[in-house]
Write a protein that holds these residues in place. Structure first.
Motif, PDB file in Angstrom:
ATOM      1  N   THR A 158     -33.065  -5.135  13.066  1.00 31.51           N
ATOM      2  CA  THR A 158     -33.723  -6.322  13.593  1.00 31.51           C
ATOM      3  C   THR A 158     -33.613  -7.482  12.614  1.00 31.51           C
ATOM      4  OG1 THR A 158     -35.839  -5.596  12.678  1.00 31.51           O
ATOM      5  CG2 THR A 158     -35.357  -4.990  14.960  1.00 31.51           C
ATOM      6  N   MET A 159     -33.771  -8.682  13.132  1.00 34.32           N
ATOM      7  CA  MET A 159     -33.729  -9.875  12.306  1.00 34.32           C
ATOM      8  C   MET A 159     -34.934  -9.878  11.360  1.00 34.32           C
ATOM      9  SD  MET A 159     -31.587 -12.529  12.246  1.00 34.32           S
ATOM     10  CE  MET A 159     -31.034 -12.848  13.917  1.00 34.32           C
ATOM     11  N   PRO A 160     -34.705 -10.034  10.057  1.00 35.86           N
ATOM     12  CA  PRO A 160     -35.843 -10.082   9.118  1.00 35.86           C
ATOM     13  C   PRO A 160     -36.773 -11.243   9.462  1.00 35.86           C
ATOM     14  CG  PRO A 160     -33.748  -9.884   7.948  1.00 35.86           C
ATOM     15  CD  PRO A 160     -33.412 -10.189   9.377  1.00 35.86           C
ATOM     16  N   LYS A 161     -38.056 -11.024   9.292  1.00 35.63           N
ATOM     17  CA  LYS A 161     -39.041 -12.060   9.604  1.00 35.63           C
ATOM     18  C   LYS A 161     -39.690 -12.572   8.325  1.00 35.63           C
ATOM     19  CE  LYS A 161     -40.133 -10.399  14.239  1.00 35.63           C
ATOM     20  NZ  LYS A 161     -41.199  -9.926  15.157  1.00 35.63           N
ATOM     21  N   PRO A 162     -39.711 -13.895   8.131  1.00 35.70           N
ATOM     22  CA  PRO A 162     -40.369 -14.445   6.947  1.00 35.70           C
ATOM     23  C   PRO A 162     -41.879 -14.379   7.088  1.00 35.70           C
ATOM     24  CG  PRO A 162     -39.631 -16.216   8.374  1.00 35.70           C
ATOM     25  CD  PRO A 162     -39.151 -14.937   9.012  1.00 35.70           C
ATOM     26  N   ILE A 163     -42.558 -14.422   5.964  1.00 35.01           N
ATOM     27  CA  ILE A 163     -44.017 -14.442   5.971  1.00 35.01           C
ATOM     28  C   ILE A 163     -44.488 -15.577   5.069  1.00 35.01           C
ATOM     29  CG2 ILE A 163     -44.300 -11.990   6.484  1.00 35.01           C
ATOM     30  CD1 ILE A 163     -44.727 -11.492   3.515  1.00 35.01           C
ATOM     31  N   VAL A 168     -46.724 -20.587   0.641  1.00 29.79           N
ATOM     32  CA  VAL A 168     -45.391 -20.214   0.169  1.00 29.79           C
ATOM     33  C   VAL A 168     -44.766 -19.252   1.182  1.00 29.79           C
ATOM     34  CG1 VAL A 168     -44.042 -19.102  -1.650  1.00 29.79           C
ATOM     35  CG2 VAL A 168     -46.014 -20.534  -2.242  1.00 29.79           C
ATOM     36  N   ILE A 169     -43.576 -19.587   1.647  1.00 28.70           N
ATOM     37  CA  ILE A 169     -42.855 -18.761   2.616  1.00 28.70           C
ATOM     38  C   ILE A 169     -41.912 -17.841   1.857  1.00 28.70           C
ATOM     39  CG2 ILE A 169     -41.244 -18.774   4.553  1.00 28.70           C
ATOM     40  CD1 ILE A 169     -42.221 -21.730   5.043  1.00 28.70           C
ATOM     41  N   GLU A 170     -42.030 -16.553   2.123  1.00 30.28           N
ATOM     42  CA  GLU A 170     -41.076 -15.600   1.562  1.00 30.28           C
ATOM     43  C   GLU A 170     -40.062 -15.259   2.651  1.00 30.28           C
ATOM     44  OE1 GLU A 170     -41.537 -11.111   0.300  1.00 30.28           O
ATOM     45  OE2 GLU A 170     -42.156 -12.431  -1.353  1.00 30.28           O
ATOM     46  N   ALA A 171     -38.798 -15.541   2.378  1.00 32.86           N
ATOM     47  CA  ALA A 171     -37.752 -15.380   3.378  1.00 32.86           C
ATOM     48  C   ALA A 171     -36.585 -14.601   2.786  1.00 32.86           C
ATOM     49  CB  ALA A 171     -37.281 -16.741   3.871  1.00 32.86           C
ATOM     50  N   LYS A 178     -18.461 -19.195   5.210  1.00 29.46           N
ATOM     51  CA  LYS A 178     -17.267 -19.460   4.416  1.00 29.46           C
ATOM     52  C   LYS A 178     -17.464 -20.584   3.406  1.00 29.46           C
ATOM     53  CE  LYS A 178     -12.681 -21.522   4.980  1.00 29.46           C
ATOM     54  NZ  LYS A 178     -12.983 -22.780   4.270  1.00 29.46           N
ATOM     55  N   PHE A 179     -18.313 -21.540   3.758  1.00 30.57           N
ATOM     56  CA  PHE A 179     -18.529 -22.702   2.902  1.00 30.57           C
ATOM     57  C   PHE A 179     -19.577 -22.457   1.824  1.00 30.57           C
ATOM     58  CE2 PHE A 179     -17.152 -24.175   7.090  1.00 30.57           C
ATOM     59  CZ  PHE A 179     -16.025 -24.918   6.745  1.00 30.57           C
ATOM     60  N   GLY A 180     -20.177 -21.267   1.832  1.00 29.55           N
ATOM     61  CA  GLY A 180     -21.230 -20.978   0.870  1.00 29.55           C
ATOM     62  C   GLY A 180     -22.587 -21.472   1.307  1.00 29.55           C
ATOM     63  N   ASN A 181     -22.707 -21.870   2.578  1.00 32.58           N
ATOM     64  CA  ASN A 181     -24.011 -22.258   3.112  1.00 32.58           C
ATOM     65  C   ASN A 181     -24.862 -21.004   3.324  1.00 32.58           C
ATOM     66  OD1 ASN A 181     -23.115 -24.968   3.304  1.00 32.58           O
ATOM     67  ND2 ASN A 181     -22.193 -24.539   5.294  1.00 32.58           N
ATOM     68  N   VAL A 182     -26.119 -21.085   2.957  1.00 34.83           N
ATOM     69  CA  VAL A 182     -27.021 -19.933   2.963  1.00 34.83           C
ATOM     70  C   VAL A 182     -27.990 -20.054   4.137  1.00 34.83           C
ATOM     71  CG1 VAL A 182     -28.894 -18.810   1.699  1.00 34.83           C
ATOM     72  CG2 VAL A 182     -26.837 -19.555   0.472  1.00 34.83           C
ATOM     73  N   TYR A 183     -27.928 -19.105   5.066  1.00 38.99           N
ATOM     74  CA  TYR A 183     -28.845 -19.078   6.195  1.00 38.99           C
ATOM     75  C   TYR A 183     -30.059 -18.240   5.790  1.00 38.99           C
ATOM     76  CZ  TYR A 183     -24.746 -20.300   9.136  1.00 38.99           C
ATOM     77  OH  TYR A 183     -23.634 -20.877   9.694  1.00 38.99           O
ATOM     78  N   THR A 184     -31.233 -18.808   5.914  1.00 34.79           N
ATOM     79  CA  THR A 184     -32.455 -18.065   5.627  1.00 34.79           C
ATOM     80  C   THR A 184     -33.027 -17.508   6.926  1.00 34.79           C
ATOM     81  OG1 THR A 184     -34.092 -19.832   5.946  1.00 34.79           O
ATOM     82  CG2 THR A 184     -32.895 -19.789   3.829  1.00 34.79           C
ATOM     83  N   SER A 185     -33.974 -16.617   6.821  1.00 38.00           N
ATOM     84  CA  SER A 185     -34.605 -16.023   8.011  1.00 38.00           C
ATOM     85  C   SER A 185     -35.649 -16.937   8.635  1.00 38.00           C
ATOM     86  CB  SER A 185     -35.237 -14.678   7.658  1.00 38.00           C
ATOM     87  OG  SER A 185     -36.139 -14.809   6.570  1.00 38.00           O
ATOM     88  N   VAL A 186     -35.822 -18.137   8.086  1.00 39.19           N
ATOM     89  CA  VAL A 186     -36.767 -19.112   8.649  1.00 39.19           C
ATOM     90  C   VAL A 186     -36.081 -19.826   9.814  1.00 39.19           C
ATOM     91  CG1 VAL A 186     -38.089 -21.208   8.217  1.00 39.19           C
ATOM     92  CG2 VAL A 186     -37.935 -19.439   6.448  1.00 39.19           C
TER      93      VAL A 186
END
Length: 259
Positions: A158-163, A168-171, A178-186
């Motif tokens: 399952t998709m991780p869920k941030p809290i 403070v959001i922990e994600a 490919k470009f080094g862009n970072v997708y967070t779970s937020v």
């Protein structure tokens, strides 16, 4: 005419992908085969699951999605076929299919055990060719119920869920492109984060202050930023650079976001 997509970690330098396509076309010469990607990092089930989730819905209804990222090939892990509301998914029972299938709505899951939908000889190391490719090609030629028994204890990813705690959001980092862009779970709408807001990202002990922008070009070249990307995730990027390389982040890493 069925659309069959292939998503693997095989790369394009070996015979693996071509063999799978040959099997499919030998069974169903009218199949349309689409390569999603074969450049998933070796054994990276989470990345493959995310790519499948991000792409499956843009194909015609009834399309068959085959995923082979299978570090457990040849063991007692099962081969499964999933029928969702609009699609079919075929691959190993290691969670790689379920993020997408459950997003669409799982109707039933069957273990692929009927030798009729496999090649006559099944190797212990290449189920992509010997099991998954023929199983995909036979869909429509064989009743789905004949693939094997119904199962309910399939592996789920399952998709991780941030809290959020005390502002403070922990994600989690769920994808690096490919470009080094970072997708967070937020995801957009989860928290009170809006365009123009400044946030502090704590990544492996380093605090980075960035502004949430609409796109990369709203900051100077070489400057870090955050944005909500085309999939609706909060993304961390560097205009003209790689956030992942600069800050040492990869899939599975945990970050904190203060706003």
């Amino acid at each position: 005419m069925r659309v069959i997509t292939l998503l693997t970690d095989f790369g394009n330098g070996d015979y693996f992908v071509a063999s799978m396509k040959g099997v499919i076309l030998s069974i169903d010469p009218n199949a349309t085969i689409v390569d999603v990607t074969h450049d998933v990092p070796s054994f990276n089930i989470l990345k493959a699951a995310f790519i499948l989730w991000a792409t499956y819905r843009y194909f015609p209804r009834g399309s068959i999605h085959v995923v082979v990222v299978d570090p457990g090939v040849g063991t007692n892990r099962r081969a499964i076929a999933v029928m969702s509301r609009n699609y079919y998914f075929i691959g190993p029972d290691n969670g790689v299919l379920t993020m997408a299938a459950e997003d669409d709505g799982v109707v039933e899951v069957r273990e692929i055990s009927n030798r009729r939908v496999m090649l006559s000889e099944v190797s212990s190391t290449f189920h992509g060719r010997d099991v998954f490719a023929p199983a995909a090609a036979y869909l429509g030629l064989v009743d789905f119920k004949d693939y094997g028994p119904l199962i309910s204890d399939y592996v789920k990813l399952t998709m991780p869920k941030p809290i959020e705690r005390n502002g403070v959001i922990e994600a989690q980092v769920i994808y690096v492109d490919k470009f080094g862009n970072v997708y967070t779970s937020v995801r957009r709408g989860m928290f009170n984060l809006n365009y123009g807001d400044s946030i502090t990202v704590n990544a492996k002990g380093r605090g980075i202050r960035v502004r949430i922008s609409k796109s990369y070009g709203y900051v100077n070249r070489g400057e870090a930023l955050a944005l909500f990307n085309s999939m609706g995730f909060l993304e961390l990027a560097v205009n003209g650079g790689s956030f992942s390389s600069e800050y040492g982040l990869s899939e599975g890493d945990v970050i904190q976001i203060a706003h």
